[in-house]
Write an enzyme that holds these catalytic residues in place. Structure first.
Site, short mmCIF file in Angstrom:
data_model
loop_
_atom_site.label_atom_id
_atom_site.label_comp_id
_atom_site.label_asym_id
_atom_site.label_seq_id
_atom_site.Cartn_x
_atom_site.Cartn_y
_atom_site.Cartn_z
N ASN A 32 0.83 -1.22 0.00
CA ASN A 32 0.00 0.00 0.00
C ASN A 32 0.86 1.27 0.00
O ASN A 32 0.33 2.37 0.14
CB ASN A 32 -0.98 0.01 1.19
CG ASN A 32 -0.26 0.13 2.53
OD1 ASN A 32 0.97 0.13 2.59
ND2 ASN A 32 -1.02 0.23 3.60
N LEU A 33 2.16 1.11 -0.12
CA LEU A 33 3.13 2.22 -0.20
C LEU A 33 3.14 3.08 1.07
O LEU A 33 3.60 4.22 1.02
CB LEU A 33 2.88 3.09 -1.44
CG LEU A 33 2.86 2.34 -2.79
CD1 LEU A 33 2.59 3.32 -3.94
CD2 LEU A 33 4.20 1.63 -3.03
N PHE A 81 5.27 -9.92 4.19
CA PHE A 81 6.06 -8.90 4.91
C PHE A 81 5.21 -7.74 5.40
O PHE A 81 5.60 -7.05 6.33
CB PHE A 81 7.13 -8.29 3.98
CG PHE A 81 8.20 -9.24 3.57
CD1 PHE A 81 9.21 -9.60 4.45
CD2 PHE A 81 8.22 -9.79 2.29
CE1 PHE A 81 10.20 -10.48 4.08
CE2 PHE A 81 9.21 -10.67 1.90
CZ PHE A 81 10.21 -11.02 2.80
N LYS A 85 6.12 -1.26 11.35
CA LYS A 85 7.20 -1.83 12.18
C LYS A 85 7.85 -0.87 13.17
O LYS A 85 8.89 -1.20 13.74
CB LYS A 85 8.28 -2.43 11.27
CG LYS A 85 8.97 -1.39 10.41
CD LYS A 85 10.28 -1.88 9.84
CE LYS A 85 10.95 -0.84 8.98
NZ LYS A 85 12.24 -1.20 8.46
N SER A 123 9.49 -11.96 14.39
CA SER A 123 10.59 -11.17 14.93
C SER A 123 11.05 -11.76 16.25
O SER A 123 10.25 -12.33 17.01
CB SER A 123 10.05 -9.75 15.15
OG SER A 123 10.92 -9.01 15.95
N THR A 125 11.43 -10.19 18.67
CA THR A 125 10.72 -9.43 19.70
C THR A 125 9.67 -10.28 20.40
O THR A 125 9.26 -9.98 21.52
CB THR A 125 10.13 -8.14 19.08
OG1 THR A 125 9.75 -7.26 20.10
CG2 THR A 125 8.94 -8.41 18.20
N TYR A 148 3.63 -3.33 18.84
CA TYR A 148 4.20 -3.92 17.61
C TYR A 148 4.58 -5.38 17.87
O TYR A 148 4.20 -6.29 17.12
CB TYR A 148 5.43 -3.13 17.13
CG TYR A 148 6.26 -3.92 16.14
CD1 TYR A 148 5.82 -4.08 14.83
CD2 TYR A 148 7.43 -4.56 16.53
CE1 TYR A 148 6.54 -4.85 13.93
CE2 TYR A 148 8.16 -5.33 15.63
CZ TYR A 148 7.71 -5.47 14.33
OH TYR A 148 8.41 -6.23 13.44
N LYS A 152 3.05 -9.31 16.44
CA LYS A 152 3.78 -10.46 15.87
C LYS A 152 3.38 -11.74 16.61
O LYS A 152 3.20 -12.80 16.01
CB LYS A 152 5.30 -10.24 15.96
CG LYS A 152 5.80 -9.13 15.04
CD LYS A 152 5.64 -9.49 13.58
CE LYS A 152 5.87 -8.34 12.64
NZ LYS A 152 5.49 -8.57 11.27
N ASN A 178 18.28 -8.96 14.08
CA ASN A 178 18.39 -7.54 13.66
C ASN A 178 18.92 -7.42 12.24
O ASN A 178 20.15 -7.42 12.02
CB ASN A 178 19.30 -6.78 14.62
CG ASN A 178 18.65 -6.55 15.97
OD1 ASN A 178 18.34 -7.50 16.67
ND2 ASN A 178 18.45 -5.31 16.34
N ARG A 294 16.87 3.15 26.54
CA ARG A 294 15.61 3.33 25.80
C ARG A 294 14.57 2.39 26.40
O ARG A 294 14.81 1.18 26.48
CB ARG A 294 15.85 3.01 24.32
CG ARG A 294 14.64 3.21 23.44
CD ARG A 294 14.98 3.07 21.97
NE ARG A 294 15.43 1.73 21.59
CZ ARG A 294 15.73 1.34 20.35
NH1 ARG A 294 15.63 2.22 19.35
NH2 ARG A 294 16.13 0.12 20.11
N ASP A 297 13.94 -1.67 25.69
CA ASP A 297 15.09 -2.40 25.14
C ASP A 297 15.42 -3.62 26.00
O ASP A 297 15.49 -3.51 27.22
CB ASP A 297 16.34 -1.50 25.09
CG ASP A 297 16.51 -0.82 23.75
OD1 ASP A 297 15.87 -1.24 22.78
OD2 ASP A 297 17.30 0.14 23.69
#
Ligand code: NAD
Ligand code: WQD
Length: 335
Positions: A32-33, A81, A85, A123, A125, A148, A152, A178, A294, A297
């Protein structure tokens, strides 16, 4: 095979499309750009001599997905994909992320031809802050540190629920660590529309003078040098894993197959190691300062890669230095 690549104009998708075409597959892209540009199609053509078909479709829109599969009933495999993200944006706009990533995946599962190979972009994650390192696929999902990451986990579970009830289902969830770097041709790479969140695009933009300074998020973690440890994998290796996975599913004799597979190098690298190796590889200094940790993390995350070797006969080939070189090459060539 005729393979549908959703999100095929994005960073990882575009590299995989090039590999699939070079592997003699026919590729159809939908995107969908929202985080990519249609000019990537010409770059894919420059690299391969083939321009894949492209339909501007938003996976959130059920009717668009339904119509696509009516017209392209001959799709033989799917690599999915398409997703948003940004970890930080998902914290401030959770509904946007659940809607895009979860509803998009549900619409795909509802209308895709049943029983064809499906590769899902998952991911590392999903593991949350794992105490066990390297991380094996047997480790249960941890507490997702962002909406996010939660999307997943949910998508993997929805795929598993479909697998449980369908008579024919072949799927693999690839859990990337990563991804970094770019195609050596310098024509495709990671080109975030907003300020990069991931370290590599931020770092290369600092060295190229586009941003002032890199902030290292914390130097007081319980690691040898105090910075976080990650498993950085060259995009070319990651891309190759997708080709292996889709070919594997195509060739498998079983009617039903579903596995989650880690895709990483198996090596943990600290943020300071990464900066030093970049400086040695490129011969330029990285301006950085130490900042706060952060939120969200994890301290350490690197992959156990035995399952990828066993099932896909895949392991990473490129060095971290190769990946850093390619990231820099992309940074100075990207337009
Ligand atoms: P990207 O943003 O470059 O590519 C995603 C593509 O999907 C973009 O072209 C975007 O326009 C498209 N898209 C998003 N929502 C869509 C929708 N509703 N309908 C149609 N198209 C849509 O991201 P990427 O880095 O290439 O990531 C690809 C996949 O890999 C994503 O699912 C991402 O979550 C996953 N992943 C990425 C990383 C990473 O570090 N890059 C790590 C692990 C997993
Ligand atoms: C790497 C390391 C930061 C930026 C994210 C997602 C994960 C997956 C991969 C999609 C960390 C440090 C970063 C900066 C820094 N994506 N860093 N300064 O957070 O490991 O993973 O991308 O699924 O879900 O969370 O990647 O590149 O953001 O960070 O010091 O400006 O670099 O603290 O240690 P991360 P990253």
């Amino acid at each position: 095979m005729k393979i549908l690549v959703t999100g095929g104009l994005g960073y990882i998708g575009s590299h995989v499309v090039v590999d699939l075409i070079q592997d003699k597959h026919e590729v159809a892209i939908i995107d969908n750009l929202s985080n990519s540009n249609v000019s990537v199609l010409d770059r894919i053509e420059s690299l391969t001599g083939v321009k894949p078909t492209f339909d501007k479709i938003d996976l959130k829109h059920k009717n668009e997905v339904k119509d696509f599969f009516k017209q392209h009933y001959d799709i033989e495999g799917i690599i999915h994909f398409a997703a948003l993200k940004s970890v930080s944006e998902s914290v401030s706009k959770p509904i946007k992320y659940y809607q895009n990533n979860v509803i998009g995946t549900i619409n795909l599962l509802e209308f895709m031809p049943k029983g064809i190979p499906l590769i899902f972009s998952s991911s590392c994650t999903v593991y949350g802050n794992s105490k066990i390192q390297p991380i094996t696929e047997e480790i249960s999902f941890g507490i997702a540190s962002s909406p996010y990451g939660h999307t997943k986990q949910i998508c993997e579970q929805i795929i598993e629920a479909e697998y449980n009830i369908q008579p024919y289902f072949k799927g693999i969830s690839l859990r990337y660590f990563n991804p970094i770097g770019a195609h050596p041709g310098g024509l495709i790479g990671e080109n975030p529309k907003n300020i990069p969140e991931n370290i590599l695009p931020y770092l290369t933009q600092v060295v190229n003078g586009e941003r002032e300074i890199l902030t290292v998020f914390g130097d007081d973690y319980p690691t040898a040098d105090g910075s976080c440890i990650r498993d950085y994998i060259h995009i070319m290796d990651l891309s190759n894993a997708h080709c292996r996975a889709i070919n594997f599913l195509h060739e498998t004799k079983s009617n039903k197959f579903l596995e989650a597979i880690n895709i990483g190098t198996g090596h943990g690298v600290s943020v300071f190691n990464l900066i030093t190796l970049f400086e040695e590889t490129i011969g330029k200094k990285v301006r950085f300062k130490i900042g706060e940790r952060r939120p969200g993390d994890v301290v350490i995350a690197y992959a156990d890669t035995k399952k990828a070797k066993k099932i896909l006969n895949w392991k990473s080939k490129y060095t971290l230095s190769d990946a850093l070189y390619s990231a820099w090459n992309w940074e100075i060539n990207k337009k």
